[in-house]
Design a protein around this motif. Sequence first.
Motif, PDB file in Angstrom:
ATOM      1  N   VAL A  36       0.850  -1.192   0.000  1.00 31.40           N
ATOM      2  CA  VAL A  36       0.000   0.000   0.000  1.00 31.40           C
ATOM      3  C   VAL A  36       0.883   1.239   0.000  1.00 31.40           C
ATOM      4  O   VAL A  36       1.693   1.443   0.913  1.00 31.40           O
ATOM      5  CB  VAL A  36      -0.942   0.014   1.219  1.00 31.40           C
ATOM      6  CG1 VAL A  36      -1.768   1.297   1.230  1.00 31.40           C
ATOM      7  CG2 VAL A  36      -1.866  -1.202   1.191  1.00 31.40           C
ATOM      8  N   ILE A  37       0.715   2.066  -1.019  1.00 32.31           N
ATOM      9  CA  ILE A  37       1.459   3.320  -1.157  1.00 32.31           C
ATOM     10  C   ILE A  37       0.562   4.456  -0.696  1.00 32.31           C
ATOM     11  O   ILE A  37      -0.587   4.562  -1.140  1.00 32.31           O
ATOM     12  CB  ILE A  37       1.882   3.520  -2.624  1.00 32.31           C
ATOM     13  CG1 ILE A  37       2.815   2.380  -3.058  1.00 32.31           C
ATOM     14  CG2 ILE A  37       2.544   4.875  -2.833  1.00 32.31           C
ATOM     15  CD1 ILE A  37       3.001   2.300  -4.558  1.00 32.31           C
ATOM     16  N   ALA A  38       1.061   5.302   0.201  1.00 32.15           N
ATOM     17  CA  ALA A  38       0.202   6.361   0.743  1.00 32.15           C
ATOM     18  C   ALA A  38       1.029   7.510   1.290  1.00 32.15           C
ATOM     19  O   ALA A  38       2.198   7.341   1.669  1.00 32.15           O
ATOM     20  CB  ALA A  38      -0.698   5.800   1.842  1.00 32.15           C
ATOM     21  N   HIS A  39       0.399   8.698   1.326  1.00 30.61           N
ATOM     22  CA  HIS A  39       0.963   9.845   2.035  1.00 30.61           C
ATOM     23  C   HIS A  39       0.497   9.861   3.484  1.00 30.61           C
ATOM     24  O   HIS A  39       1.219  10.296   4.370  1.00 30.61           O
ATOM     25  CB  HIS A  39       0.511  11.157   1.371  1.00 30.61           C
ATOM     26  CG  HIS A  39       1.183  11.451   0.074  1.00 30.61           C
ATOM     27  ND1 HIS A  39       0.690  11.020  -1.133  1.00 30.61           N
ATOM     28  CD2 HIS A  39       2.312  12.126  -0.205  1.00 30.61           C
ATOM     29  CE1 HIS A  39       1.492  11.443  -2.109  1.00 30.61           C
ATOM     30  NE2 HIS A  39       2.478  12.118  -1.566  1.00 30.61           N
ATOM     31  N   ASP A  40      -0.720   9.420   3.691  1.00 29.95           N
ATOM     32  CA  ASP A  40      -1.362   9.515   5.002  1.00 29.95           C
ATOM     33  C   ASP A  40      -0.855   8.399   5.912  1.00 29.95           C
ATOM     34  O   ASP A  40      -1.181   7.231   5.728  1.00 29.95           O
ATOM     35  CB  ASP A  40      -2.880   9.416   4.837  1.00 29.95           C
ATOM     36  CG  ASP A  40      -3.622   9.777   6.112  1.00 29.95           C
ATOM     37  OD1 ASP A  40      -3.035   9.671   7.201  1.00 29.95           O
ATOM     38  OD2 ASP A  40      -4.805  10.159   6.009  1.00 29.95           O
ATOM     39  N   LEU A  41      -0.066   8.771   6.913  1.00 32.75           N
ATOM     40  CA  LEU A  41       0.485   7.769   7.816  1.00 32.75           C
ATOM     41  C   LEU A  41      -0.585   7.128   8.689  1.00 32.75           C
ATOM     42  O   LEU A  41      -0.397   6.019   9.188  1.00 32.75           O
ATOM     43  CB  LEU A  41       1.575   8.385   8.710  1.00 32.75           C
ATOM     44  CG  LEU A  41       2.972   8.442   8.072  1.00 32.75           C
ATOM     45  CD1 LEU A  41       3.063   9.592   7.085  1.00 32.75           C
ATOM     46  CD2 LEU A  41       4.047   8.574   9.134  1.00 32.75           C
ATOM     47  N   SER A  42      -1.720   7.811   8.870  1.00 33.89           N
ATOM     48  CA  SER A  42      -2.817   7.219   9.635  1.00 33.89           C
ATOM     49  C   SER A  42      -3.414   6.035   8.891  1.00 33.89           C
ATOM     50  O   SER A  42      -3.747   5.006   9.488  1.00 33.89           O
ATOM     51  CB  SER A  42      -3.894   8.269   9.905  1.00 33.89           C
ATOM     52  OG  SER A  42      -3.377   9.353  10.635  1.00 33.89           O
TER      53      SER A  42
END
Length: 360
Positions: free
Chosen positions: A230-236
Amino acid sequence: MVTTPDTTVVEEPRPSGPEGDALLEVSGLRKHFPVTRGAVVKRQVGAVKAVDGVDFTVRTGQTLGLVGESGCGKTTTGRMITRLLEPTDGRIVFQGRDITHVSQGAMRPLRRDIQMIFQDPYSSLNPRKTVGSIVGAPFHLQKVATEAGVKKAVQDLLDVVGLNPEHYNRYPHEFSGGQRQRIGIARTLALRPKLIVADEPVSALDVSIQAQVVNLLEDLQDEFDLTYVVIAHDLSVVRHISDQVGVMYLGKMVELGDNESLYSGPMHPYTVALLSAVPVPDPSVRGGRERIRLQGDVPSPLNPPPACRFHTRCWKAQEVCGQVEPPMVELRPGHQVACHFPENAPADAENRVAKAAGIA
């Protein structure tokens, strides 16, 4: 919970390792995009080092989250894993087979096992095709038969992702962003893949819809024994869904560890700064937390800083940071970091890093 559709895919059995075995192994992965000059005779004058030596392992049934600022190489890494981009160097091993430079013809049957969820649900679906045609395309492209026909298989998939099977003949413009992403997920699931690379799967959605899609991905993982990157900016978002988290900066992996260890005790200053920016709903906790604001802009991947690429923005940087690249060192069980002066680390951490770098 989701319900497994009654319609099953009829195909030859594919090998699958036991849960916990390494499904995907990436080592020394690089992608350099050449920069050329000249109108008639083009010559290379440099290279954009989008990904510059990344190593990680994803085990069967687990989720690896890749996080970092825009331009750090997350999406490029995901596209190389799925072989949508040709790596410049390194190795990609899937189920024990090196797929780094296999031909498109040899890769074709492997695409049943490796699929991708794209970031933008508005541009990843063909507006001229119906939902039935979009979700059913994998069956036709891979020439896979189903017990009750493709239409029934597609309707069952729509039901699994929370859409009405009667939407089969509708077009993408008739759906909301969250519904379009569910259509994309249904298409990804069509051939029962083993590995799914989800590139920012919820970044284009409203917060309430994000939670629904993340919960759907978790349910599908349990139901279909999926493995995710999973690639994401949101660390939450990454914290909620991932077993292991990798933090990237300017094409490099700077920290890699299990979810609990990384979030409770981040060791790389860059990770510490990222986590300090994560919103906290509890006012009592939020009031006592220091927000770390990084100075300056992210350097260009065309000409990255020498040695530690983060040292130009790091408040802990010393002379050695600009001279010797810190190696990835396991300072806690299952938790690696590439930093000469890590935070929240064991007392002998700096000596261990210096020894690994050959400067002790």
